[in-house]
Write a protein that holds these residues in place. Sequence first.
Motif, PDB file in Angstrom:
ATOM      1  N   TYR A  17      21.425   1.803  -8.264  1.00 19.68           N
ATOM      2  CA  TYR A  17      20.382   2.692  -7.764  1.00 19.68           C
ATOM      3  C   TYR A  17      20.288   2.590  -6.237  1.00 19.68           C
ATOM      4  N   PRO A  18      19.956   3.679  -5.552  1.00 24.30           N
ATOM      5  CA  PRO A  18      19.975   3.673  -4.082  1.00 24.30           C
ATOM      6  C   PRO A  18      18.936   2.771  -3.430  1.00 24.30           C
ATOM      7  N   TRP A  19      17.934   2.308  -4.197  1.00 22.76           N
ATOM      8  CA  TRP A  19      16.952   1.387  -3.610  1.00 22.76           C
ATOM      9  C   TRP A  19      17.440  -0.066  -3.598  1.00 22.76           C
ATOM     10  N   GLY A  20      18.598  -0.337  -4.191  1.00 20.76           N
ATOM     11  CA  GLY A  20      19.121  -1.696  -4.238  1.00 20.76           C
ATOM     12  C   GLY A  20      19.673  -2.167  -2.898  1.00 20.76           C
ATOM     13  N   LYS A  21      19.884  -3.475  -2.796  1.00 22.26           N
ATOM     14  CA  LYS A  21      20.470  -4.053  -1.585  1.00 22.26           C
ATOM     15  C   LYS A  21      21.983  -3.872  -1.592  1.00 22.26           C
ATOM     16  N   LYS A  22      22.561  -3.821  -0.408  1.00 19.24           N
ATOM     17  CA  LYS A  22      23.998  -3.558  -0.294  1.00 19.24           C
ATOM     18  C   LYS A  22      24.825  -4.828  -0.390  1.00 19.24           C
ATOM     19  N   ALA A  68      11.462   0.912  -1.337  1.00 18.96           N
ATOM     20  CA  ALA A  68      10.539   1.129  -2.441  1.00 18.96           C
ATOM     21  C   ALA A  68      11.198   1.812  -3.629  1.00 18.96           C
ATOM     22  N   LEU A  69      10.952   1.258  -4.817  1.00 19.72           N
ATOM     23  CA  LEU A  69      11.300   1.955  -6.048  1.00 19.72           C
ATOM     24  C   LEU A  69      10.356   3.134  -6.217  1.00 19.72           C
ATOM     25  N   PRO A  70      10.701   4.114  -7.046  1.00 23.04           N
ATOM     26  CA  PRO A  70       9.764   5.209  -7.288  1.00 23.04           C
ATOM     27  C   PRO A  70       8.391   4.705  -7.736  1.00 23.04           C
ATOM     28  N   LEU A  71       7.356   5.360  -7.250  1.00 23.75           N
ATOM     29  CA  LEU A  71       6.000   5.102  -7.721  1.00 23.75           C
ATOM     30  C   LEU A  71       5.941   5.575  -9.168  1.00 23.75           C
ATOM     31  N   GLN A  72       5.570   4.676 -10.087  1.00 25.22           N
ATOM     32  CA  GLN A  72       5.803   4.967 -11.494  1.00 25.22           C
ATOM     33  C   GLN A  72       4.774   4.317 -12.399  1.00 25.22           C
ATOM     34  N   ILE A  73       4.742   4.832 -13.626  1.00 21.16           N
ATOM     35  CA  ILE A  73       4.102   4.148 -14.742  1.00 21.16           C
ATOM     36  C   ILE A  73       5.076   4.175 -15.905  1.00 21.16           C
ATOM     37  N   HIS A  74       4.880   3.252 -16.842  1.00 22.34           N
ATOM     38  CA  HIS A  74       5.629   3.259 -18.094  1.00 22.34           C
ATOM     39  C   HIS A  74       4.665   3.687 -19.199  1.00 22.34           C
ATOM     40  N   PRO A  75       4.993   4.758 -19.915  1.00 19.36           N
ATOM     41  CA  PRO A  75       4.049   5.267 -20.920  1.00 19.36           C
ATOM     42  C   PRO A  75       3.783   4.267 -22.033  1.00 19.36           C
ATOM     43  N   HIS A 133       2.790   1.248 -10.335  1.00 28.05           N
ATOM     44  CA  HIS A 133       3.399   0.184  -9.556  1.00 28.05           C
ATOM     45  C   HIS A 133       4.620   0.712  -8.822  1.00 28.05           C
ATOM     46  N   ALA A 134       4.984   0.022  -7.752  1.00 23.34           N
ATOM     47  CA  ALA A 134       6.197   0.323  -7.004  1.00 23.34           C
ATOM     48  C   ALA A 134       6.597  -0.937  -6.253  1.00 23.34           C
ATOM     49  N   TYR A 135       7.741  -1.498  -6.606  1.00 20.66           N
ATOM     50  CA  TYR A 135       8.252  -2.662  -5.885  1.00 20.66           C
ATOM     51  C   TYR A 135       8.778  -2.193  -4.533  1.00 20.66           C
ATOM     52  N   LEU A 136       8.505  -2.962  -3.490  1.00 21.93           N
ATOM     53  CA  LEU A 136       8.834  -2.523  -2.133  1.00 21.93           C
ATOM     54  C   LEU A 136      10.003  -3.295  -1.526  1.00 21.93           C
ATOM     55  N   SER A 137      10.041  -4.625  -1.707  1.00 19.00           N
ATOM     56  CA  SER A 137      11.161  -5.395  -1.156  1.00 19.00           C
ATOM     57  C   SER A 137      11.215  -6.762  -1.815  1.00 19.00           C
ATOM     58  N   GLY A 138      12.433  -7.338  -1.860  1.00 23.07           N
ATOM     59  CA  GLY A 138      12.585  -8.700  -2.353  1.00 23.07           C
ATOM     60  C   GLY A 138      13.571  -8.815  -3.499  1.00 23.07           C
ATOM     61  N   ASP A 139      13.723 -10.044  -3.991  1.00 25.56           N
ATOM     62  CA  ASP A 139      14.548 -10.359  -5.161  1.00 25.56           C
ATOM     63  C   ASP A 139      13.626 -10.952  -6.219  1.00 25.56           C
ATOM     64  N   ILE A 140      13.745 -10.460  -7.447  1.00 26.36           N
ATOM     65  CA  ILE A 140      12.826 -10.891  -8.499  1.00 26.36           C
ATOM     66  C   ILE A 140      13.557 -11.054  -9.825  1.00 26.36           C
ATOM     67  N   PHE A 173       7.836   8.368  -3.947  1.00 23.05           N
ATOM     68  CA  PHE A 173       8.969   7.603  -3.420  1.00 23.05           C
ATOM     69  C   PHE A 173      10.281   8.079  -4.057  1.00 23.05           C
ATOM     70  N   CYS A 174      10.394   9.378  -4.191  1.00 21.56           N
ATOM     71  CA  CYS A 174      11.614   9.984  -4.741  1.00 21.56           C
ATOM     72  C   CYS A 174      11.597  11.464  -4.372  1.00 21.56           C
TER      73      CYS A 174
END
Length: 406
Positions: A15-20, A104-111, A261-268, A283-284
């Motif tokens: 995905y394009p929000w990932g680190k290179k 940032a990942l897309p601003l999202q919810i999971h149904p 939620h939307a993750y913005l930066s880091g490794d998790i 964010f998309c």
Amino acid sequence: MVSSVFQLQCSCNNYPWGKKGKESLSAVLCSKTPNTGFEIDENKEYAEMWMGDYPELPAKDLKTGEELHKIVDKNKEQLLGKNCIEKFGGVLPFLPKILSIAKALPLQIHPNKELSERLHKENPEKFTDPNHKPEIAVALGPFEVFAGWKANNDIQALFDGLPPLRRFLPEQHAQFDNDTLNQICQRILTASDEEIATTQEELGKIPREKYGKQAYILDVLPRLQGQYSKEDPGNLVALLTMNFLQLSAGDAIYVPADAPHAYLSGDIVECMARSNNVLNTGFCPRADRDSIELFTASLTFSPHNAEEVKLERSKSDKSKNGKTSVYAPPMSEFDMLKTDLRQGEKETIRAIAGPSVVFATSGSGKLIADGQTHEIKEGYVFFVGQGIEVTHEAESGLVVYQAYAE
């Protein structure tokens, strides 16, 4: 009969929000498993390493190459156990991942489960399962995230106190409550690109002291605009209505179904109920956004402050030597153990009445289980069937996570 303990070969998506390249921990960990042919391309983004049996990106038995969901399907009682099968069906009920987040990942919810069932029935290509997707995220280092809602009084202070935001307030709002918040979100998400851009420009001109304790908005807004655009409504929804958390290694959050939620930066480390359903609305690109009406109708309003988002860990009763803690979210599909050993230390995890996925994020040592001794080190991933005691012996500092259900 299949072995109850075997090493897995995992894969990364792009995905394009990932680190290179090697900046991506998910790619680095994925590359550590031997004899897979996985090579890191420095020009590619690597976002997520999946370590479960979900068919979209399934883990495989390292020796045979057989996909995990096929192995589980043929050996349900041995690997999952009767209790797990009765509760969740004949599949691994959770999906662990490593995420490496550059933007940032897309601003999202999971149904939730009820909505997921309906969406899956109506559009099975987009909503690929009928399950809900509550999840946890455990920071492996500095981690920034938007999650859950701010307290209503903090949101109200912004919308009543900053003139550019008053255009999004409902005409009738005798009191500022969750219905008011829902209407604000809907008004922001349906606003024109010009209105969104103008609002952000006006917010940037307001003196910092007018924001009070929320002055970080002025610091984060340019980052979000640079990652996507000044016309993205996610910039306003996230910064004005959602908690912004800056976490450190070991800190964790819990995100229930229907919570934004939307993750913005880091490794998790991320772990979730076995699902891949998502509704995106910021964010998309506009073309990638889901129905605003569906998104806002699905919103629930818990958690409603930063402390409610955080998931504390505690000592685990699965530990024999006291070296293991547990993240236990308020859901039935999984808990997550974290074992942290110094050189020469040892830990034994009691047999669990359900399946586990075990993976090391740093260090090296031995994994002893089911009469076999396996090398375990950074990036190695193992499936462990129900009823199996696991012992870790650290040769260097060893950090191991174990997602499990029972």
